[in-house]
Design a protein around this motif. Structure first.
Motif, PDB file in Angstrom:
ATOM      1  N   SER A  25       0.810  -1.053   0.144  1.00 13.72           N
ATOM      2  CA  SER A  25       0.096   0.124  -0.012  1.00 13.72           C
ATOM      3  C   SER A  25       0.774   1.173  -0.067  1.00 13.72           C
ATOM      4  O   SER A  25       0.267   2.283  -0.132  1.00 13.72           O
ATOM      5  CB  SER A  25      -0.831  -0.041   1.381  1.00 13.72           C
ATOM      6  N   ARG A  26       2.121   1.005   0.229  1.00  8.32           N
ATOM      7  CA  ARG A  26       2.993   2.181   0.286  1.00  8.32           C
ATOM      8  C   ARG A  26       4.492   1.841  -0.232  1.00  8.32           C
ATOM      9  O   ARG A  26       4.848   0.613  -0.153  1.00  8.32           O
ATOM     10  CB  ARG A  26       2.947   3.023   1.477  1.00  8.32           C
ATOM     11  N   LEU A  27       5.209   2.812  -0.529  1.00  6.52           N
ATOM     12  CA  LEU A  27       6.530   2.540  -0.808  1.00  6.52           C
ATOM     13  C   LEU A  27       7.424   2.192   0.418  1.00  6.52           C
ATOM     14  O   LEU A  27       7.262   2.957   1.278  1.00  6.52           O
ATOM     15  CB  LEU A  27       7.239   3.834  -1.770  1.00  6.52           C
ATOM     16  N   LEU A  28       8.098   1.330   0.490  1.00  3.01           N
ATOM     17  CA  LEU A  28       8.970   0.994   1.488  1.00  3.01           C
ATOM     18  C   LEU A  28      10.488   1.560   1.380  1.00  3.01           C
ATOM     19  O   LEU A  28      10.947   1.834   0.545  1.00  3.01           O
ATOM     20  CB  LEU A  28       9.007  -0.847   1.554  1.00  3.01           C
ATOM     21  N   PHE A  96       5.551  -4.298   9.138  1.00  4.34           N
ATOM     22  CA  PHE A  96       5.531  -2.948   8.312  1.00  4.34           C
ATOM     23  C   PHE A  96       4.603  -1.958   8.469  1.00  4.34           C
ATOM     24  O   PHE A  96       4.498  -0.932   7.687  1.00  4.34           O
ATOM     25  CB  PHE A  96       6.155  -3.383   6.982  1.00  4.34           C
ATOM     26  N   ASN A  97       3.300  -2.428   9.090  1.00  4.63           N
ATOM     27  CA  ASN A  97       2.158  -1.517   9.048  1.00  4.63           C
ATOM     28  C   ASN A  97       1.695  -1.284   7.472  1.00  4.63           C
ATOM     29  O   ASN A  97       1.625   0.081   6.945  1.00  4.63           O
ATOM     30  CB  ASN A  97       2.199  -0.269   9.827  1.00  4.63           C
ATOM     31  N   ILE A  98       1.621  -2.149   6.552  1.00  5.19           N
ATOM     32  CA  ILE A  98       1.127  -1.796   5.080  1.00  5.19           C
ATOM     33  C   ILE A  98       0.243  -3.071   4.764  1.00  5.19           C
ATOM     34  O   ILE A  98      -0.276  -3.896   5.573  1.00  5.19           O
ATOM     35  CB  ILE A  98       2.297  -2.337   4.404  1.00  5.19           C
ATOM     36  N   GLN A  99      -0.565  -2.648   3.815  1.00  3.54           N
ATOM     37  CA  GLN A  99      -1.528  -3.722   3.150  1.00  3.54           C
ATOM     38  C   GLN A  99      -1.075  -4.584   1.951  1.00  3.54           C
ATOM     39  O   GLN A  99      -0.376  -3.654   1.294  1.00  3.54           O
ATOM     40  CB  GLN A  99      -2.954  -2.987   3.025  1.00  3.54           C
ATOM     41  N   LEU A 100      -1.025  -5.704   1.744  1.00 10.73           N
ATOM     42  CA  LEU A 100      -0.558  -6.343   0.799  1.00 10.73           C
ATOM     43  C   LEU A 100      -1.474  -7.110   0.048  1.00 10.73           C
ATOM     44  O   LEU A 100      -1.471  -8.002  -0.838  1.00 10.73           O
ATOM     45  CB  LEU A 100       0.455  -7.400   1.137  1.00 10.73           C
ATOM     46  N   PHE A 101      -2.906  -7.115   0.404  1.00 11.69           N
ATOM     47  CA  PHE A 101      -4.105  -8.064  -0.097  1.00 11.69           C
ATOM     48  C   PHE A 101      -5.083  -7.165  -0.601  1.00 11.69           C
ATOM     49  O   PHE A 101      -6.267  -7.795  -0.999  1.00 11.69           O
ATOM     50  CB  PHE A 101      -4.615  -9.178   0.947  1.00 11.69           C
ATOM     51  N   GLN A 104      -8.283  -3.676  -4.813  1.00  6.41           N
ATOM     52  CA  GLN A 104      -9.098  -2.765  -5.156  1.00  6.41           C
ATOM     53  C   GLN A 104      -8.197  -1.542  -5.638  1.00  6.41           C
ATOM     54  O   GLN A 104      -8.405  -0.490  -6.115  1.00  6.41           O
ATOM     55  CB  GLN A 104      -9.931  -2.050  -4.128  1.00  6.41           C
ATOM     56  N   MET A 105      -6.906  -1.692  -5.145  1.00  6.33           N
ATOM     57  CA  MET A 105      -5.773  -0.541  -5.607  1.00  6.33           C
ATOM     58  C   MET A 105      -4.922  -1.220  -6.712  1.00  6.33           C
ATOM     59  O   MET A 105      -4.522  -2.307  -6.828  1.00  6.33           O
ATOM     60  CB  MET A 105      -4.929  -0.285  -4.472  1.00  6.33           C
ATOM     61  N   LEU A 106      -5.100  -0.226  -7.784  1.00  4.50           N
ATOM     62  CA  LEU A 106      -4.274  -0.877  -9.044  1.00  4.50           C
ATOM     63  C   LEU A 106      -2.831   0.051  -9.015  1.00  4.50           C
ATOM     64  O   LEU A 106      -3.022   1.177  -8.695  1.00  4.50           O
ATOM     65  CB  LEU A 106      -5.204  -0.530 -10.381  1.00  4.50           C
ATOM     66  N   ALA A 107      -1.880  -0.686  -9.656  1.00  2.00           N
ATOM     67  CA  ALA A 107      -0.700   0.090  -9.803  1.00  2.00           C
ATOM     68  C   ALA A 107      -0.118   0.426 -11.120  1.00  2.00           C
ATOM     69  O   ALA A 107      -0.394  -0.323 -12.236  1.00  2.00           O
ATOM     70  CB  ALA A 107       0.686  -0.693  -9.176  1.00  2.00           C
ATOM     71  N   PHE A 108       0.166   1.440 -11.386  1.00  2.00           N
ATOM     72  CA  PHE A 108       0.731   2.142 -12.636  1.00  2.00           C
ATOM     73  C   PHE A 108       2.177   2.691 -12.788  1.00  2.00           C
ATOM     74  O   PHE A 108       2.599   3.227 -11.587  1.00  2.00           O
ATOM     75  CB  PHE A 108      -0.371   3.220 -13.251  1.00  2.00           C
ATOM     76  N   PHE A 109       2.723   2.697 -13.769  1.00  2.00           N
ATOM     77  CA  PHE A 109       4.117   3.360 -13.871  1.00  2.00           C
ATOM     78  C   PHE A 109       4.006   4.724 -14.436  1.00  2.00           C
ATOM     79  O   PHE A 109       3.654   4.720 -15.732  1.00  2.00           O
ATOM     80  CB  PHE A 109       5.032   2.357 -14.404  1.00  2.00           C
ATOM     81  N   ILE A 110       3.939   5.575 -13.690  1.00  2.00           N
ATOM     82  CA  ILE A 110       3.582   7.204 -14.065  1.00  2.00           C
ATOM     83  C   ILE A 110       4.881   7.854 -13.899  1.00  2.00           C
ATOM     84  O   ILE A 110       5.218   8.263 -12.535  1.00  2.00           O
ATOM     85  CB  ILE A 110       2.420   7.538 -13.720  1.00  2.00           C
ATOM     86  N   LYS A 111       5.255   8.698 -14.478  1.00  2.00           N
ATOM     87  CA  LYS A 111       6.335   9.640 -14.352  1.00  2.00           C
ATOM     88  C   LYS A 111       7.494   9.144 -13.810  1.00  2.00           C
ATOM     89  O   LYS A 111       7.948   9.473 -12.792  1.00  2.00           O
ATOM     90  CB  LYS A 111       5.925  11.147 -13.841  1.00  2.00           C
ATOM     91  N   GLU A 112       8.089   7.952 -14.228  1.00  2.00           N
ATOM     92  CA  GLU A 112       9.189   7.223 -13.702  1.00  2.00           C
ATOM     93  C   GLU A 112       8.948   6.472 -12.175  1.00  2.00           C
ATOM     94  O   GLU A 112       9.900   6.437 -11.441  1.00  2.00           O
ATOM     95  CB  GLU A 112      10.477   8.160 -13.551  1.00  2.00           C
ATOM     96  N   LYS A 113       7.740   6.523 -11.885  1.00  3.46           N
ATOM     97  CA  LYS A 113       7.544   6.075 -10.342  1.00  3.46           C
ATOM     98  C   LYS A 113       6.165   5.243 -10.269  1.00  3.46           C
ATOM     99  O   LYS A 113       5.245   5.437 -11.041  1.00  3.46           O
ATOM    100  CB  LYS A 113       7.650   7.005  -9.441  1.00  3.46           C
ATOM    101  N   VAL A 114       6.140   4.197  -9.392  1.00  6.58           N
ATOM    102  CA  VAL A 114       4.809   3.685  -9.133  1.00  6.58           C
ATOM    103  C   VAL A 114       3.967   4.116  -8.656  1.00  6.58           C
ATOM    104  O   VAL A 114       3.972   4.989  -7.570  1.00  6.58           O
ATOM    105  CB  VAL A 114       5.176   2.227  -8.250  1.00  6.58           C
TER     106      VAL A 114
END
Length: 173
Positions: A25-28, A96-101, A104-114
Motif C-alpha cells: 500500500s506504500r513504498l517501503l 511493516f504496517n502495510i496492506q498487501l492484499f 482494489q488498488m491498482l498500480a501504474f508506472f507514471i512519471k518514472e514511479k509507481v
C-alpha cells in the motif's frame, strides 16, 4: 522505462515456476527493504512442501511489490506450503504496517514511479488524461515466471482495463 526483470529473477528457475505478487500500500524505505531481505532469506530457507524443501525465491521489486516464486520442478507447492507463504505475507503486513492484499488498488508506472490508484477512480483518471492506453499497468495476477517476464508490466490498454475502460476505434462501414 529500462527495466530488465531477467537480471533480477533467478536464471536457474523454470519459466513454469509459480509466482505470487503482493503489492504494498506504500513504498517501503531502504531500511525496511534491508530488513525484508533477511526475512525473505529465512522464509525461502524454511519453505517446505510435505517436508521437502521448496526451491523458492522472494524479493522486493520497485520498493513496492513482493514477488514470491517457487520452482516446482523439484517439489510441488502444496496447500500447506501455500498457507505458509500467506502466513509469512500477513506477518510482513503487521510488522511493516502495510496492506498487501488490497485488490482494489491498482498500480501504474507514471512519471518514472509507481502510482497507486483505487479501482473506483479509474474512469476519472482516464477522463482527465492521468492514465492512457499506453500507461504501464502492473498485472499482479500473473501465474508463472514466464508470465511475470512477459505480462506483468503491460500497457493498460492491453490489460483487462482495455476492454472495460478504453474505447477502441472500430471501422464503421
Amino acid at each position: 522505462m529500462n527495466i530488465s526483470l531477467e537480471q533480477i529473477l533467478p536464471a536457474d528457475f523454470s519459466n513454469r515456476s509459480r509466482v505470487w505478487i503482493y503489492q504494498s500500500s506504500r513504498l517501503l524505505s531502504m531500511q525496511e527493504a534491508l530488513t525484508l531481505e533477511q526475512l525473505f532469506a529465512a522464509f525461502v530457507q524454511n519453505w517446505k512442501s510435505h517436508g521437502t524443501p521448496v526451491k523458492g525465491y522472494a524479493n522486493l521489486i520497485f520498493g513496492q511489490f513482493i514477488v514470491i516464486m517457487a520452482d516446482e520442478s523439484q517439489a510441488e507447492v502444496s496447500g500447506c506450503s501455500t498457507d505458509y507463504s500467506v502466513h509469512f505475507i500477513k506477518q510482513i503486513e503487521k510488522q511493516f504496517n502495510i496492506q498487501l492484499f488490497d485488490r482494489q488498488m491498482l498500480a501504474f508506472f507514471i512519471k518514472e514511479k509507481v502510482e497507486l490508484l483505487p479501482l473506483s477512480q479509474i474512469e476519472y483518471a482516464i477522463e482527465k488524461g492521468f492514465i492512457s492506453e499506453e500507461t504501464i499497468y502492473f498485472n499482479n495476477l500473473v501465474y508463472t515466471k514466464q508470465e511475470l517476464l512477459e505480462n506483468w508490466m503491460i500497457p493498460a490498454g492491453k490489460s483487462w482495463l482495455g476492454k472495460r475502460y478504453f474505447k477502441t476505434e472500430t471501422s464503421h462501414s
